[in-house]
Design a protein around this motif. Structure first.
Motif, PDB file in Angstrom:
ATOM      1  N   ALA A 320       3.273 -41.523 -33.755  1.00 18.23           N
ATOM      2  CA  ALA A 320       3.893 -42.237 -34.878  1.00 18.23           C
ATOM      3  C   ALA A 320       5.386 -42.442 -34.650  1.00 18.23           C
ATOM      4  CB  ALA A 320       3.658 -41.470 -36.178  1.00 18.23           C
ATOM      5  N   ALA A 321       6.079 -41.404 -34.177  1.00 18.15           N
ATOM      6  CA  ALA A 321       7.530 -41.517 -33.965  1.00 18.15           C
ATOM      7  C   ALA A 321       7.850 -42.534 -32.874  1.00 18.15           C
ATOM      8  CB  ALA A 321       8.113 -40.153 -33.608  1.00 18.15           C
ATOM      9  N   GLU A 338      -0.957 -46.368 -39.364  1.00 24.78           N
ATOM     10  CA  GLU A 338      -1.358 -47.466 -38.481  1.00 24.78           C
ATOM     11  C   GLU A 338      -2.006 -46.982 -37.186  1.00 24.78           C
ATOM     12  OE1 GLU A 338      -1.256 -50.693 -39.383  1.00 24.78           O
ATOM     13  OE2 GLU A 338      -0.602 -49.867 -41.320  1.00 24.78           O
ATOM     14  N   ILE A 339      -2.112 -45.667 -36.999  1.00 29.52           N
ATOM     15  CA  ILE A 339      -2.687 -45.140 -35.755  1.00 29.52           C
ATOM     16  C   ILE A 339      -4.162 -45.518 -35.658  1.00 29.52           C
ATOM     17  CG2 ILE A 339      -3.356 -43.028 -34.533  1.00 29.52           C
ATOM     18  CD1 ILE A 339      -0.761 -41.759 -35.526  1.00 29.52           C
ATOM     19  N   LYS A 340      -4.522 -46.079 -34.520  1.00 28.35           N
ATOM     20  CA  LYS A 340      -5.909 -46.477 -34.283  1.00 28.35           C
ATOM     21  C   LYS A 340      -6.264 -46.193 -32.827  1.00 28.35           C
ATOM     22  CE  LYS A 340      -9.110 -50.377 -34.758  1.00 28.35           C
ATOM     23  NZ  LYS A 340      -9.272 -51.786 -35.163  1.00 28.35           N
ATOM     24  N   ILE A 345      -6.459 -34.639 -28.015  1.00 28.99           N
ATOM     25  CA  ILE A 345      -6.667 -33.465 -27.180  1.00 28.99           C
ATOM     26  C   ILE A 345      -8.050 -32.882 -27.428  1.00 28.99           C
ATOM     27  CG2 ILE A 345      -5.924 -31.067 -26.799  1.00 28.99           C
ATOM     28  CD1 ILE A 345      -3.066 -31.977 -27.395  1.00 28.99           C
ATOM     29  N   VAL A 346      -8.435 -32.829 -28.687  1.00 22.75           N
ATOM     30  CA  VAL A 346      -9.698 -32.226 -29.087  1.00 22.75           C
ATOM     31  C   VAL A 346     -10.851 -33.229 -29.037  1.00 22.75           C
ATOM     32  CG1 VAL A 346     -10.905 -31.174 -31.055  1.00 22.75           C
ATOM     33  CG2 VAL A 346      -8.583 -30.476 -30.496  1.00 22.75           C
ATOM     34  N   THR A 347     -10.560 -34.469 -29.382  1.00 20.79           N
ATOM     35  CA  THR A 347     -11.592 -35.502 -29.423  1.00 20.79           C
ATOM     36  C   THR A 347     -11.097 -36.756 -28.716  1.00 20.79           C
ATOM     37  OG1 THR A 347     -13.140 -36.622 -30.925  1.00 20.79           O
ATOM     38  CG2 THR A 347     -10.838 -36.532 -31.614  1.00 20.79           C
ATOM     39  N   ASP A 348     -12.027 -37.619 -28.349  1.00 15.06           N
ATOM     40  CA  ASP A 348     -11.678 -38.779 -27.521  1.00 15.06           C
ATOM     41  C   ASP A 348     -10.810 -39.793 -28.239  1.00 15.06           C
ATOM     42  OD1 ASP A 348     -13.122 -37.732 -25.433  1.00 15.06           O
ATOM     43  OD2 ASP A 348     -14.956 -38.833 -25.899  1.00 15.06           O
ATOM     44  N   SER A 349     -10.994 -39.930 -29.548  1.00 16.72           N
ATOM     45  CA  SER A 349     -10.301 -40.993 -30.267  1.00 16.72           C
ATOM     46  C   SER A 349      -9.985 -40.554 -31.686  1.00 16.72           C
ATOM     47  CB  SER A 349     -11.177 -42.253 -30.297  1.00 16.72           C
ATOM     48  OG  SER A 349     -10.567 -43.289 -31.021  1.00 16.72           O
ATOM     49  N   VAL A 350      -8.764 -40.863 -32.147  1.00 13.92           N
ATOM     50  CA  VAL A 350      -8.327 -40.504 -33.497  1.00 13.92           C
ATOM     51  C   VAL A 350      -7.801 -41.763 -34.188  1.00 13.92           C
ATOM     52  CG1 VAL A 350      -6.774 -39.078 -34.883  1.00 13.92           C
ATOM     53  CG2 VAL A 350      -7.652 -38.205 -32.700  1.00 13.92           C
ATOM     54  N   THR A 351      -8.356 -42.078 -35.353  1.00 17.42           N
ATOM     55  CA  THR A 351      -7.940 -43.270 -36.097  1.00 17.42           C
ATOM     56  C   THR A 351      -7.594 -42.900 -37.535  1.00 17.42           C
ATOM     57  OG1 THR A 351      -9.225 -44.823 -34.768  1.00 17.42           O
ATOM     58  CG2 THR A 351      -8.708 -45.497 -37.024  1.00 17.42           C
ATOM     59  N   TYR A 352      -6.379 -43.294 -37.964  1.00 20.77           N
ATOM     60  CA  TYR A 352      -5.953 -43.128 -39.354  1.00 20.77           C
ATOM     61  C   TYR A 352      -5.939 -44.453 -40.112  1.00 20.77           C
ATOM     62  CZ  TYR A 352      -4.479 -38.292 -38.643  1.00 20.77           C
ATOM     63  OH  TYR A 352      -4.460 -36.952 -38.388  1.00 20.77           O
ATOM     64  N   LYS A 353      -5.879 -45.552 -39.402  1.00 22.65           N
ATOM     65  CA  LYS A 353      -5.794 -46.851 -40.062  1.00 22.65           C
ATOM     66  C   LYS A 353      -7.005 -47.074 -40.968  1.00 22.65           C
ATOM     67  CE  LYS A 353      -4.944 -51.773 -39.110  1.00 22.65           C
ATOM     68  NZ  LYS A 353      -3.723 -51.830 -39.932  1.00 22.65           N
ATOM     69  N   ASP A 354      -6.726 -47.371 -42.227  1.00 26.86           N
ATOM     70  CA  ASP A 354      -7.757 -47.650 -43.241  1.00 26.86           C
ATOM     71  C   ASP A 354      -8.667 -46.448 -43.518  1.00 26.86           C
ATOM     72  OD1 ASP A 354      -6.832 -50.310 -43.412  1.00 26.86           O
ATOM     73  OD2 ASP A 354      -8.118 -50.907 -41.748  1.00 26.86           O
ATOM     74  N   GLN A 355      -8.198 -45.225 -43.245  1.00 24.41           N
ATOM     75  CA  GLN A 355      -9.030 -44.032 -43.456  1.00 24.41           C
ATOM     76  C   GLN A 355      -8.523 -43.143 -44.599  1.00 24.41           C
ATOM     77  OE1 GLN A 355     -11.978 -43.654 -41.813  1.00 24.41           O
ATOM     78  NE2 GLN A 355     -11.433 -45.663 -40.953  1.00 24.41           N
ATOM     79  N   ASN A 356      -7.474 -43.568 -45.288  1.00 25.37           N
ATOM     80  CA  ASN A 356      -6.973 -42.843 -46.464  1.00 25.37           C
ATOM     81  C   ASN A 356      -6.605 -41.393 -46.174  1.00 25.37           C
ATOM     82  OD1 ASN A 356      -7.390 -45.131 -48.227  1.00 25.37           O
ATOM     83  ND2 ASN A 356      -9.580 -44.666 -48.129  1.00 25.37           N
ATOM     84  N   GLY A 357      -6.000 -41.175 -45.014  1.00 23.83           N
ATOM     85  CA  GLY A 357      -5.455 -39.866 -44.696  1.00 23.83           C
ATOM     86  C   GLY A 357      -6.394 -38.909 -44.002  1.00 23.83           C
ATOM     87  N   THR A 358      -7.675 -39.238 -43.921  1.00 29.64           N
ATOM     88  CA  THR A 358      -8.648 -38.390 -43.235  1.00 29.64           C
ATOM     89  C   THR A 358      -9.130 -39.122 -41.991  1.00 29.64           C
ATOM     90  OG1 THR A 358      -9.378 -37.378 -45.314  1.00 29.64           O
ATOM     91  CG2 THR A 358     -10.849 -37.186 -43.422  1.00 29.64           C
ATOM     92  N   PRO A 359      -8.814 -38.639 -40.794  1.00 29.25           N
ATOM     93  CA  PRO A 359      -9.080 -39.425 -39.586  1.00 29.25           C
ATOM     94  C   PRO A 359     -10.563 -39.560 -39.264  1.00 29.25           C
ATOM     95  CG  PRO A 359      -8.349 -37.235 -38.991  1.00 29.25           C
ATOM     96  CD  PRO A 359      -8.171 -37.352 -40.478  1.00 29.25           C
TER      97      PRO A 359
END
Length: 387
Positions: A320-321, A338-340, A345-359
């Motif tokens: 984000a920074a 906006e992270i998509k 490190i733990v999982t292959d892909s992390v998305t916050y975009k349009d997820q209301n704070g829960t990836p």
């Protein structure tokens, strides 16, 4: 005062306070300061990871920092207490933290987010899985793990696919929303698949013996073929050990509360009864295994999967920074949203975009085989109950 030196990072421990990467904590000097209100001690300590966060900060600083600046990390101990969590979070805000990491339960996180909101500071939880937190703090609250509703759905799909059709739920009221609402998320997913909830058994965390609960399960009229429990260690181990000693060989499905090596020792002969959904597994060649190995070389202690989530929390902040090209709290907060498809490190892909704070994240199903946690399969549930 106890002084510990670890490769790549300097940690001072004084009473309840840690101070990492020594120097001014002011956010006004153009540096990034991460404040971490962590359950360093107390019952919730297995589900937080000051070491995981500290190791990732050390790695990043060794590689040149973020936006050309070294990262400063301040850690304060919440002592697994919600009131203390709010107090130490205010200390971190006053010390100039740009971003806050918080403890693993929503009762501690929500007050922290409220304190941070006037300054636009985002608050991320390293270990909490309760979607109630970002729901209650929609402007600046984020989970780093998946939500309990998703892991409960993964457990339900796994149990149903294994042929289970009648479940008893274990319900507790003393660990925030985790042990109260997660079983109900499981129930919704299990019933949607065609399963049936045949009973609910109440308990309190911290029991040395689960014989009354096991007796109640044994006496359920519509005989269950499985149990679901969103339960923490050591209780998770005590529960399955009691089941095994009572010769009630009913499988127990759960989530990441089981995911601590101490579970296997406490569970004894009952360890094989457990199947649980969790965040990831350090398979050979995985980013998580590489993270564990490097951090071990740096003299950090890898306790459990939450160590990896600590590192992943720092990577969310880093992503984000860098996207915001700023350490301003409000700009980092906006960039997290906006992270998509961030490589985790733990999982292959992390998305916050349009997820209301829960990836949005993939999960791993774990069982105990030959005395060790063993990954069975990866799951992204097809249907998840609304929080």
């Amino acid at each position: 005062m106890i002084e510990m030196r670890k490769r790549g990072i300097h940690v001072l421990v004084a009473g309840a306070a840690f101070a990492c990467c020594a120097g001014s904590a002011s956010a006004e000097d153009g540096d990034l300061t991460i404040g971490y209100a962590a359950a360093v001690t107390g019952a919730l300590a297995p589900y937080d990871s000051p070491d995981g966060v500290s190791c990732r900060v050390a790695q990043i600083n060794d590689a040149g920092g973020i936006n050309g600046k070294k990262v400063k990390l301040l850690i304060r101990d919440t002592k697994s207490d919600a009131v203390t969590a709010a107090n130490v979070a205010q200390e971190l805000i006053d010390a100039g933290a740009n971003v806050l990491l918080g403890p693993p339960t929503d009762d501690g996180l929500i007050p922290i987010a409220n304190l941070a909101l006037p300054k636009g500071i985002p608050v991320l939880s390293v270990g909490a899985t309760q979607p109630a937190f970002p729901q209650a703090a929609p402007q600046n609250g984020y989970l780093v793990p998946y939500g309990d509703n998703a892991s409960a759905a993964a457990a339900a799909e796994t149990a149903y696919a294994a042929g289970h059709r009648k479940a008893v739920l274990m319900i507790a009221h003393d660990v925030g929303a985790y042990s109260l609402l997660t079983p109900e998320y499981f129930a919704q997913a299990f019933e949607k698949l065609g399963g049936k909830i045949v009973g609910r058994v109440n308990y309190n965390h911290g029991l040395a013996d689960y014989t009354p609960q096991v007796t109640e399960i044994r006496n359920v009229a519509d005989k269950p073929d499985m149990i679901f429990a969103a339960i923490l260690v050591p209780d998770a181990g005590v529960l399955v050990r009691t089941l095994a000693s009572a010769d009630v060989k009913i499988p127990v499905f759960g989530t990441d509360g089981f995911d601590d090596p101490s579970f296997i020792e406490t569970a004894g002969a009952g360890a094989g009864l457990a199947t649980f959904a969790t965040h990831g597994f350090p398979s050979d060649g995985s980013p998580l295994k590489a993270f564990y190995d490097d951090c071990t070389k740096r003299s950090f202690k890898v306790q459990n999967i939450f160590f990896g989530l600590g590192g992943e929390a720092v990577d969310v902040i880093k992503t984000a920074a860098e996207a915001a090209k700023s350490f301003e709290p409000a700009k980092i907060n906006a960039a997290i949203r906006e992270i998509k498809g961030m490589k985790g490190i733990v999982t292959d892909s992390v998305t916050y975009k349009d997820q209301n704070g829960t990836p949005l994240k993939e999960m791993v199903i774990i069982q105990v085989k030959d005395g060790a946690f063993t990954p069975i399969k990866k799951v992204t549930p097809a249907w998840v109950a609304k929080p």
